[in-house]
Write a protein that holds these residues in place. Sequence first.
Motif, PDB file in Angstrom:
ATOM      1  N   ARG A 141       0.822  -1.221   0.000  1.00 46.79           N
ATOM      2  CA  ARG A 141       0.000   0.000   0.000  1.00 46.79           C
ATOM      3  C   ARG A 141       0.854   1.269   0.000  1.00 46.79           C
ATOM      4  NH1 ARG A 141      -1.426   2.375   5.093  1.00 46.79           N
ATOM      5  NH2 ARG A 141      -0.171   1.526   6.802  1.00 46.79           N
ATOM      6  N   MET A 175       2.202   3.812  -4.997  1.00 46.79           N
ATOM      7  CA  MET A 175       1.067   4.440  -5.678  1.00 46.79           C
ATOM      8  C   MET A 175       1.455   4.738  -7.117  1.00 46.79           C
ATOM      9  SD  MET A 175      -0.983   8.002  -4.821  1.00 46.79           S
ATOM     10  CE  MET A 175      -1.896   7.358  -3.429  1.00 46.79           C
ATOM     11  N   ARG A 235      -5.350  13.206  -3.273  1.00 42.68           N
ATOM     12  CA  ARG A 235      -5.200  11.789  -2.962  1.00 42.68           C
ATOM     13  C   ARG A 235      -3.778  11.460  -2.534  1.00 42.68           C
ATOM     14  NH1 ARG A 235      -4.575   6.548  -5.814  1.00 42.68           N
ATOM     15  NH2 ARG A 235      -3.964   7.652  -7.710  1.00 42.68           N
ATOM     16  N   TRP A 245      -2.531  10.226   1.161  1.00 46.56           N
ATOM     17  CA  TRP A 245      -1.707   9.012   1.221  1.00 46.56           C
ATOM     18  C   TRP A 245      -0.472   9.247   2.080  1.00 46.56           C
ATOM     19  CZ3 TRP A 245       2.736   8.138  -2.355  1.00 46.56           C
ATOM     20  CH2 TRP A 245       3.210   6.826  -2.328  1.00 46.56           C
TER      21      TRP A 245
END
Length: 313
Positions: free
Chosen positions: A92, A95, A108, A112
């Motif tokens: 995770r 990106m 976003r 993050w």
Amino acid sequence: AGGSVSGILKRNWVDKHLRRVPSVAVLALPCAGRPEELEAIRAALQRAKALKRPETKILLLILTSTNAKNMPVEIVDDAVRGVRHELEVESRAVMFVEPGKLRAEELRVRKWIYDFADTVYKDEAARVRKARRSVPGDGGPMVVRLLFKAGFYCEVRADAKQAIKNYSGAYEALSGLPHDDTRHTEARYVAQLINCRLMRLYLAQGDQEAAKTQFRTHLAQYKAHSGTKIAAFEHFLWLAEQFTAAERLFGSVRLTYSLASSLAEHRRWRGVTESFLADNEVPDRDVPEGELSAYLGQVRSRPSMYSSSESPS
């Protein structure tokens, strides 16, 4: 957080976390699936591994070209999986963003990064709390250190309530330490650091009375002095600094007469003390009796600066 403690708090500890040690390091690299780009990602992660501190999270922002929409995760993960696992870069923490859409994706990406930074400080706070539970209540400097760190981590996470709770505990524990000659100066400056952070948090919450109460508590705790005349002179120079710092924090807050006049008085005496010390370049000699007595007399003649009562403004 463990080990022997030679002092209360390491020098520049706060500055280290605010300016020199990132909670998150973001590697933004282009990749269209070409071998040389994959190798650049591998090399960058390897350099990051050598440079990063244990508490720093590494995030990998892959800038994919518009003609590579079908390639992303599989190819990059195959190329860097070994290094990513070695660096503890979670899946995770990778990106994919198209360069042309980076501005549109800004919120976003920011969230993050913020979420990872918040996790870092949350984990650090939990680690400190665990260490605190293993230290007895009279653990001396270690208790102050751990409570201060817990307060700091809560503060950077915008958890004002817990930050105030931990900073207040650190201040109370510091006040209970025996302050011998070697530790007195350190204790004063750690107290100054905690006091300023508490006042700022109170003011940020709009609680001016709590900020002023904290300020008076700080003055009452550290107004006493002992030692040579030069030590006393330097102590009151330090005391003047407390008023200067308070004035910066209070800023445009409407102060009552006694507090405002005390600030003005100490600004004036700060100038006097700095001028005197600048003109007398031998710091280990005693200050002339007349100079010191005049200054101490001015300070001692103003009980309102240490009083909990205020005159009407």
